[in-house]
Design an enzyme around this catalytic site. Structure first.
Site, PDB file in Angstrom:
ATOM      1  N   GLY A 154       0.835  -1.195   0.000  1.00 56.49           N
ATOM      2  CA  GLY A 154       0.000   0.000   0.000  1.00 56.49           C
ATOM      3  C   GLY A 154       0.867   1.241   0.000  1.00 56.49           C
ATOM      4  O   GLY A 154       2.026   1.216  -0.435  1.00 56.49           O
ATOM      5  N   ARG A 155       0.335   2.335   0.526  1.00 57.64           N
ATOM      6  CA  ARG A 155       1.069   3.597   0.490  1.00 57.64           C
ATOM      7  C   ARG A 155       2.411   3.496   1.215  1.00 57.64           C
ATOM      8  O   ARG A 155       3.429   3.995   0.735  1.00 57.64           O
ATOM      9  CB  ARG A 155       0.218   4.708   1.118  1.00 57.64           C
ATOM     10  CG  ARG A 155      -1.009   5.123   0.312  1.00 57.64           C
ATOM     11  CD  ARG A 155      -1.700   6.277   1.008  1.00 57.64           C
ATOM     12  NE  ARG A 155      -2.867   6.770   0.286  1.00 57.64           N
ATOM     13  CZ  ARG A 155      -4.112   6.374   0.522  1.00 57.64           C
ATOM     14  NH1 ARG A 155      -4.334   5.462   1.451  1.00 57.64           N
ATOM     15  NH2 ARG A 155      -5.127   6.879  -0.162  1.00 57.64           N
ATOM     16  N   ILE A 156       2.402   2.866   2.395  1.00 58.93           N
ATOM     17  CA  ILE A 156       3.647   2.786   3.170  1.00 58.93           C
ATOM     18  C   ILE A 156       4.636   1.857   2.480  1.00 58.93           C
ATOM     19  O   ILE A 156       5.826   2.185   2.352  1.00 58.93           O
ATOM     20  CB  ILE A 156       3.359   2.336   4.612  1.00 58.93           C
ATOM     21  CG1 ILE A 156       2.594   3.430   5.357  1.00 58.93           C
ATOM     22  CG2 ILE A 156       4.666   1.996   5.338  1.00 58.93           C
ATOM     23  CD1 ILE A 156       2.136   3.050   6.747  1.00 58.93           C
ATOM     24  N   ARG A 237       1.809  -4.500  12.450  1.00 57.54           N
ATOM     25  CA  ARG A 237       1.003  -4.939  13.585  1.00 57.54           C
ATOM     26  C   ARG A 237       1.694  -6.130  14.253  1.00 57.54           C
ATOM     27  O   ARG A 237       2.157  -7.061  13.583  1.00 57.54           O
ATOM     28  CB  ARG A 237      -0.405  -5.354  13.139  1.00 57.54           C
ATOM     29  CG  ARG A 237      -1.310  -4.167  12.801  1.00 57.54           C
ATOM     30  CD  ARG A 237      -1.681  -3.396  14.054  1.00 57.54           C
ATOM     31  NE  ARG A 237      -2.601  -2.298  13.806  1.00 57.54           N
ATOM     32  CZ  ARG A 237      -2.248  -1.050  13.584  1.00 57.54           C
ATOM     33  NH1 ARG A 237      -0.946  -0.732  13.518  1.00 57.54           N
ATOM     34  NH2 ARG A 237      -3.147  -0.103  13.417  1.00 57.54           N
ATOM     35  N   GLU A 266       0.840  -5.501  23.176  1.00 56.26           N
ATOM     36  CA  GLU A 266       1.438  -4.225  22.793  1.00 56.26           C
ATOM     37  C   GLU A 266       2.735  -3.946  23.543  1.00 56.26           C
ATOM     38  O   GLU A 266       3.703  -3.455  22.972  1.00 56.26           O
ATOM     39  CB  GLU A 266       0.436  -3.091  23.044  1.00 56.26           C
ATOM     40  CG  GLU A 266       0.939  -1.710  22.713  1.00 56.26           C
ATOM     41  CD  GLU A 266       1.000  -1.408  21.234  1.00 56.26           C
ATOM     42  OE1 GLU A 266       1.696  -0.459  20.841  1.00 56.26           O
ATOM     43  OE2 GLU A 266       0.346  -2.131  20.449  1.00 56.26           O
ATOM     44  N   HIS A 285       6.603   1.042  19.528  1.00 59.26           N
ATOM     45  CA  HIS A 285       5.509   1.481  18.660  1.00 59.26           C
ATOM     46  C   HIS A 285       5.580   2.991  18.431  1.00 59.26           C
ATOM     47  O   HIS A 285       4.638   3.739  18.721  1.00 59.26           O
ATOM     48  CB  HIS A 285       4.142   1.101  19.246  1.00 59.26           C
ATOM     49  CG  HIS A 285       3.050   1.072  18.217  1.00 59.26           C
ATOM     50  ND1 HIS A 285       1.862   0.417  18.403  1.00 59.26           N
ATOM     51  CD2 HIS A 285       2.970   1.617  16.968  1.00 59.26           C
ATOM     52  CE1 HIS A 285       1.086   0.562  17.345  1.00 59.26           C
ATOM     53  NE2 HIS A 285       1.747   1.283  16.454  1.00 59.26           N
ATOM     54  N   ALA A 287       7.048   4.134  15.300  1.00 55.19           N
ATOM     55  CA  ALA A 287       7.336   4.361  13.880  1.00 55.19           C
ATOM     56  C   ALA A 287       6.404   5.404  13.272  1.00 55.19           C
ATOM     57  O   ALA A 287       6.773   6.100  12.326  1.00 55.19           O
ATOM     58  CB  ALA A 287       7.227   3.053  13.099  1.00 55.19           C
TER      59      ALA A 287
END
Length: 336
Positions: A154-156, A237, A266, A285, A287
């Site tokens: 995708g975009r990333i 994720r 997490e 987390h 980024a």
């Protein structure tokens, strides 16, 4: 006095001032939860016309307790912390912010690649412990000419490919549903099968959403098929990776290293076995973060909620089928 209330379950920036300003324009005020515990959210959501949530779990019980709820808005791209099925069943739109941190995540990914290739974290720890020996980090190889495999384009993923080409890397990608522009732009990266990507990449970087189909995508079989000299990177994720399988591979030399910005759960305990390994780089987390990206996130997430409250379509909605129902046919505008 404001006529509407937006429950903010949690946030990681100093204050929700941007949200307050945006929502004030539609006569809404913020209600800040003291914690993200389900019991607190259930109690407070009874007052709310909308929810804005970052990492807190917006469960079925929370959603059903919000008898006045018109919208649940996510600070971010993924919505795996929200019970979308319940929201959809109750005709409640769930909004999100697409592609707000593309540069940040891509830069973090490239930072991980360079840190793994140059053994930066390992040498940093060694120097602090009194060792100034080149041998501590050997072997090392240049990044030029190495193959970067992107799972998700995708975009990333596309931004990572663009930046990686600046380091003269060979970039390949796998995506079962690649964007049309990615298919057409053959100069950016080469589309390959997942099997080919896994077996031939020197760096495997994950940029896929977390779904039932992708949960623990990176399992023991996936890792076993990677080169023993390869490294795994995850800025997407935490649930995409089987942590036990990764731990075994890193301990036994199945792969050379890994760099993770996300985990499942997490937050790992400080004594978690993964965090004791010298061939793992961990960040908490972050980024997605820059001062610019967070300000954009605050603004766009609150604008999505404000749009629904004001009778307009939001920028992006994860369950667009609710818009076809009688409750929302009055909304004006367009949605991504």
């Amino acid at each position: 006095m404001a006529k509407k209330t937006v429950l903010v379950t949690d946030f990681t920036w100093p204050a929700p001032d941007i949200e307050a300003a945006v929502l004030a324009e539609v006569d809404a005020k913020l209600l800040l939860a003291p914690s993200s515990d389900e019991s607190d959210l259930i109690e407070l959501v009874t007052q709310a016309d909308a929810i804005l949530t970052c990492f807190a779990h917006v469960t079925e019980s929370v959603i059903r307790a919000g008898e006045k709820l018109q919208v649940v808005g996510r600070y971010g791209i993924g919505v795996d912390n929200i019970d979308v099925a319940t929201a959809t069943a109750l005709d409640i739109p769930v909004t999100y912010v697409p592609a707000y941190c593309v540069d940040e995540v891509a830069e973090h990914t490239l930072g991980f690649i360079l840190a793994l290739a140059r053994k930066i974290s390992l040498y940093d720890r060694a120097v602090r412990q009194g060792s100034w020996n080149l041998k501590d980090g050997l072997p090392m190889h240049r990044v030029r000419g190495r193959t970067l495999g992107l799972v998700g384009f995708g975009r990333i993923g596309q931004m990572v490919a663009e930046k990686a080409r600046g380091f003269s890397m060979n970039v390949v990608y796998y995506d079962p549903n690649p964007p049309l522009n990615a298919v057409m732009d053959t100069g950016l990266a080469s589309q390959v099968s997942l099997e080919k990507l896994i077996t031939e990449s020197d760096f495997v970087s994950l940029h896929a959403p977390l779904t039932e189909g992708t949960r623990t995508l990176v399992n023991a079989d996936f890792i076993h098929a990677m080169k023993s000299t390869a490294c795994l990177i995850n800025c997407a994720r935490g649930g995409l990776v089987d942590h036990d399988a990764l731990l075994t591979a890193l301990r036994e030399g199945g792969i050379a290293g890994a760099a993770l910005d996300v985990f499942d759960p997490e937050q790992l305990s400080p004594d978690h076995p993964l965090l004791q390994l010298n061939n793992l780089i961990a960040t908490p987390h972050v980024a997605f973060y820059s001062a610019e990206s967070v300000a954009e996130l605050q603004r766009r997430a609150s604008m999505n909620v404000a749009a629904i409250l004001a009778g307009r379509l939001p920028e992006a909605i994860i369950n667009p089928e609710v818009l076809e129902r009688p409750r929302w046919r009055h909304l004006t505008g367009s949605v991504e």
